[in-house]
Design a protein around this motif. Sequence first.
Motif, PDB file in Angstrom:
ATOM      1  N   GLY A  78       0.819  -1.216   0.000  1.00 55.10           N
ATOM      2  CA  GLY A  78       0.000   0.000   0.000  1.00 55.10           C
ATOM      3  C   GLY A  78       0.846   1.256   0.000  1.00 55.10           C
ATOM      4  O   GLY A  78       0.492   2.257  -0.633  1.00 55.10           O
ATOM      5  N   PHE A  79       1.977   1.221   0.687  1.00 55.42           N
ATOM      6  CA  PHE A  79       2.869   2.379   0.752  1.00 55.42           C
ATOM      7  C   PHE A  79       3.540   2.653  -0.590  1.00 55.42           C
ATOM      8  O   PHE A  79       3.764   3.796  -0.962  1.00 55.42           O
ATOM      9  N   PRO A 108       2.083  14.935  -8.848  1.00 51.37           N
ATOM     10  CA  PRO A 108       2.883  14.329  -7.786  1.00 51.37           C
ATOM     11  C   PRO A 108       2.383  12.932  -7.451  1.00 51.37           C
ATOM     12  O   PRO A 108       1.212  12.613  -7.627  1.00 51.37           O
ATOM     13  N   PHE A 109       3.297  12.112  -6.969  1.00 48.42           N
ATOM     14  CA  PHE A 109       2.951  10.746  -6.580  1.00 48.42           C
ATOM     15  C   PHE A 109       2.177  10.804  -5.268  1.00 48.42           C
ATOM     16  O   PHE A 109       2.657  11.328  -4.271  1.00 48.42           O
ATOM     17  N   ILE A 110       0.972  10.270  -5.285  1.00 46.18           N
ATOM     18  CA  ILE A 110       0.147  10.200  -4.081  1.00 46.18           C
ATOM     19  C   ILE A 110      -0.011   8.728  -3.735  1.00 46.18           C
ATOM     20  O   ILE A 110      -0.506   7.946  -4.535  1.00 46.18           O
ATOM     21  N   ARG A 111       0.432   8.376  -2.548  1.00 44.22           N
ATOM     22  CA  ARG A 111       0.402   6.986  -2.116  1.00 44.22           C
ATOM     23  C   ARG A 111      -1.015   6.530  -1.743  1.00 44.22           C
ATOM     24  O   ARG A 111      -1.816   7.319  -1.274  1.00 44.22           O
ATOM     25  N   PRO A 114      -0.549   6.646   3.032  1.00 41.44           N
ATOM     26  CA  PRO A 114       0.421   7.697   3.358  1.00 41.44           C
ATOM     27  C   PRO A 114       1.451   7.240   4.396  1.00 41.44           C
ATOM     28  O   PRO A 114       1.212   6.293   5.152  1.00 41.44           O
ATOM     29  N   GLU A 115       2.573   7.939   4.429  1.00 38.94           N
ATOM     30  CA  GLU A 115       3.689   7.553   5.300  1.00 38.94           C
ATOM     31  C   GLU A 115       3.276   7.499   6.760  1.00 38.94           C
ATOM     32  O   GLU A 115       3.635   6.569   7.482  1.00 38.94           O
ATOM     33  N   PHE A 116       2.506   8.473   7.226  1.00 42.19           N
ATOM     34  CA  PHE A 116       2.126   8.495   8.637  1.00 42.19           C
ATOM     35  C   PHE A 116       1.251   7.291   8.988  1.00 42.19           C
ATOM     36  O   PHE A 116       1.453   6.632  10.007  1.00 42.19           O
ATOM     37  N   LYS A 117       0.290   6.978   8.133  1.00 41.71           N
ATOM     38  CA  LYS A 117      -0.580   5.822   8.394  1.00 41.71           C
ATOM     39  C   LYS A 117       0.210   4.518   8.293  1.00 41.71           C
ATOM     40  O   LYS A 117      -0.051   3.569   9.027  1.00 41.71           O
ATOM     41  N   PHE A 118       1.181   4.486   7.377  1.00 43.02           N
ATOM     42  CA  PHE A 118       2.057   3.323   7.268  1.00 43.02           C
ATOM     43  C   PHE A 118       2.832   3.134   8.568  1.00 43.02           C
ATOM     44  O   PHE A 118       2.863   2.043   9.133  1.00 43.02           O
ATOM     45  N   TRP A 119       3.443   4.211   9.054  1.00 42.09           N
ATOM     46  CA  TRP A 119       4.188   4.143  10.310  1.00 42.09           C
ATOM     47  C   TRP A 119       3.285   3.746  11.468  1.00 42.09           C
ATOM     48  O   TRP A 119       3.634   2.882  12.285  1.00 42.09           O
ATOM     49  N   TYR A 120       2.122   4.352  11.557  1.00 44.43           N
ATOM     50  CA  TYR A 120       1.207   4.096  12.677  1.00 44.43           C
ATOM     51  C   TYR A 120       0.750   2.638  12.681  1.00 44.43           C
ATOM     52  O   TYR A 120       0.777   1.971  13.726  1.00 44.43           O
ATOM     53  N   SER A 121       0.360   2.125  11.526  1.00 36.89           N
ATOM     54  CA  SER A 121      -0.086   0.725  11.440  1.00 36.89           C
ATOM     55  C   SER A 121       1.064  -0.229  11.715  1.00 36.89           C
ATOM     56  O   SER A 121       0.899  -1.256  12.378  1.00 36.89           O
ATOM     57  N   PHE A 122       2.251   0.098  11.201  1.00 37.08           N
ATOM     58  CA  PHE A 122       3.457  -0.703  11.417  1.00 37.08           C
ATOM     59  C   PHE A 122       3.769  -0.800  12.914  1.00 37.08           C
ATOM     60  O   PHE A 122       3.974  -1.883  13.457  1.00 37.08           O
ATOM     61  N   THR A 123       3.775   0.345  13.579  1.00 38.32           N
ATOM     62  CA  THR A 123       4.094   0.403  15.006  1.00 38.32           C
ATOM     63  C   THR A 123       3.024  -0.296  15.837  1.00 38.32           C
ATOM     64  O   THR A 123       3.342  -1.062  16.756  1.00 38.32           O
ATOM     65  N   LYS A 124       1.769  -0.050  15.505  1.00 38.90           N
ATOM     66  CA  LYS A 124       0.672  -0.677  16.244  1.00 38.90           C
ATOM     67  C   LYS A 124       0.728  -2.202  16.106  1.00 38.90           C
ATOM     68  O   LYS A 124       0.497  -2.930  17.073  1.00 38.90           O
ATOM     69  N   ALA A 125       1.074  -2.681  14.914  1.00 44.28           N
ATOM     70  CA  ALA A 125       1.170  -4.125  14.694  1.00 44.28           C
ATOM     71  C   ALA A 125       2.266  -4.739  15.571  1.00 44.28           C
ATOM     72  O   ALA A 125       2.068  -5.808  16.163  1.00 44.28           O
ATOM     73  N   PHE A 126       3.405  -4.076  15.678  1.00 44.27           N
ATOM     74  CA  PHE A 126       4.479  -4.614  16.523  1.00 44.27           C
ATOM     75  C   PHE A 126       4.119  -4.531  18.002  1.00 44.27           C
ATOM     76  O   PHE A 126       4.501  -5.411  18.781  1.00 44.27           O
ATOM     77  N   CYS A 127       3.377  -3.508  18.398  1.00 48.91           N
ATOM     78  CA  CYS A 127       2.918  -3.440  19.799  1.00 48.91           C
ATOM     79  C   CYS A 127       1.973  -4.596  20.107  1.00 48.91           C
ATOM     80  O   CYS A 127       2.108  -5.252  21.148  1.00 48.91           O
ATOM     81  N   ILE A 128       1.032  -4.859  19.203  1.00 48.43           N
ATOM     82  CA  ILE A 128       0.091  -5.960  19.403  1.00 48.43           C
ATOM     83  C   ILE A 128       0.843  -7.297  19.401  1.00 48.43           C
ATOM     84  O   ILE A 128       0.589  -8.166  20.236  1.00 48.43           O
ATOM     85  N   GLY A 129       1.782  -7.457  18.467  1.00 52.73           N
ATOM     86  CA  GLY A 129       2.581  -8.681  18.419  1.00 52.73           C
ATOM     87  C   GLY A 129       3.386  -8.884  19.691  1.00 52.73           C
ATOM     88  O   GLY A 129       3.500 -10.005  20.203  1.00 52.73           O
ATOM     89  N   PHE A 130       3.937  -7.806  20.236  1.00 48.73           N
ATOM     90  CA  PHE A 130       4.713  -7.888  21.466  1.00 48.73           C
ATOM     91  C   PHE A 130       3.831  -8.345  22.629  1.00 48.73           C
ATOM     92  O   PHE A 130       4.219  -9.213  23.417  1.00 48.73           O
ATOM     93  N   VAL A 131       2.640  -7.781  22.731  1.00 43.58           N
ATOM     94  CA  VAL A 131       1.715  -8.172  23.798  1.00 43.58           C
ATOM     95  C   VAL A 131       1.309  -9.639  23.629  1.00 43.58           C
ATOM     96  O   VAL A 131       1.193 -10.377  24.611  1.00 43.58           O
ATOM     97  N   PHE A 174       9.178   7.294  -4.032  1.00 42.58           N
ATOM     98  CA  PHE A 174       9.943   7.984  -3.003  1.00 42.58           C
ATOM     99  C   PHE A 174      10.209   9.413  -3.439  1.00 42.58           C
ATOM    100  O   PHE A 174      10.544   9.678  -4.587  1.00 42.58           O
ATOM    101  N   ASN A 175      10.096  10.324  -2.493  1.00 45.31           N
ATOM    102  CA  ASN A 175      10.376  11.722  -2.748  1.00 45.31           C
ATOM    103  C   ASN A 175      11.856  11.943  -2.476  1.00 45.31           C
ATOM    104  O   ASN A 175      12.305  11.850  -1.343  1.00 45.31           O
ATOM    105  N   LEU A 176      12.584  12.200  -3.522  1.00 48.12           N
ATOM    106  CA  LEU A 176      14.028  12.374  -3.380  1.00 48.12           C
ATOM    107  C   LEU A 176      14.405  13.837  -3.244  1.00 48.12           C
ATOM    108  O   LEU A 176      15.535  14.220  -3.472  1.00 48.12           O
ATOM    109  N   GLY A 177      13.449  14.664  -2.903  1.00 47.24           N
ATOM    110  CA  GLY A 177      13.712  16.086  -2.735  1.00 47.24           C
ATOM    111  C   GLY A 177      13.503  16.837  -4.033  1.00 47.24           C
ATOM    112  O   GLY A 177      13.153  16.276  -5.067  1.00 47.24           O
TER     113      GLY A 177
END
Length: 195
Positions: A78-79, A108-111, A114-131, A174-177
């Motif tokens: 998705g990212f 412009p490339f529109i994902r 988005p990066e923030f939702k990717f990060w949030y879901s990624f982090t939440k998944a590892f928190c759930i996996g850890f628990v 990827f946005n290379l600037g």
Amino acid sequence: MEGVGAGSASAASPVNKWIYDASRLYQYYLDKTTPLSVYRWIGTFVLVVIYALRVYSVQGFYIVSYGLGIYILNLLIGFLSPLADPEMGGGGSDGPLLPTKGSDEFKPFIRRLPEFKFWYSFTKAFCIGFVMTFFSVFDVPVFWPILLCYWIVLFVLTMRRQIAHMIKYKYVPFNLGKQKYGSKKPSSSGSGRND
């Protein structure tokens, strides 16, 4: 009878208020982290290392890790994918197509994710996996090398298909600037100044 219903409603009100206040505070701090992408990803990397150390020390929960890997692979697709898929026709209500020729207007490339939702879901998944690693019901005995090989095959096939899609429709997710063009050397005759 009315007194019983009114009493429980007034007792639930402080709980609802506390939940509402906690969710607003959580959202406030989540919003404050939005521009700090490097620090967010560093924190997530630390969480991934802690999760990996936990799984290594317990020598189990491989099925949880496999499920986590499949979910992360799905997030990655998705990212890396555009919001409007050119293979599905794009345009119209889905949004504009990606430019395919040099003469096309820059879009412009529109994902899709988005990066923030990717990060949030990624982090939440590892928190759930850890628990989940603290509950033995999730420690299903499996031969982990087969799961690892299967996940690697899935990753390679999926990324090959995604890269072929990127090449076919000529987009880079990827946005290379900002693009930098060759610097123009000021010519002595072109200068409007008389020294």
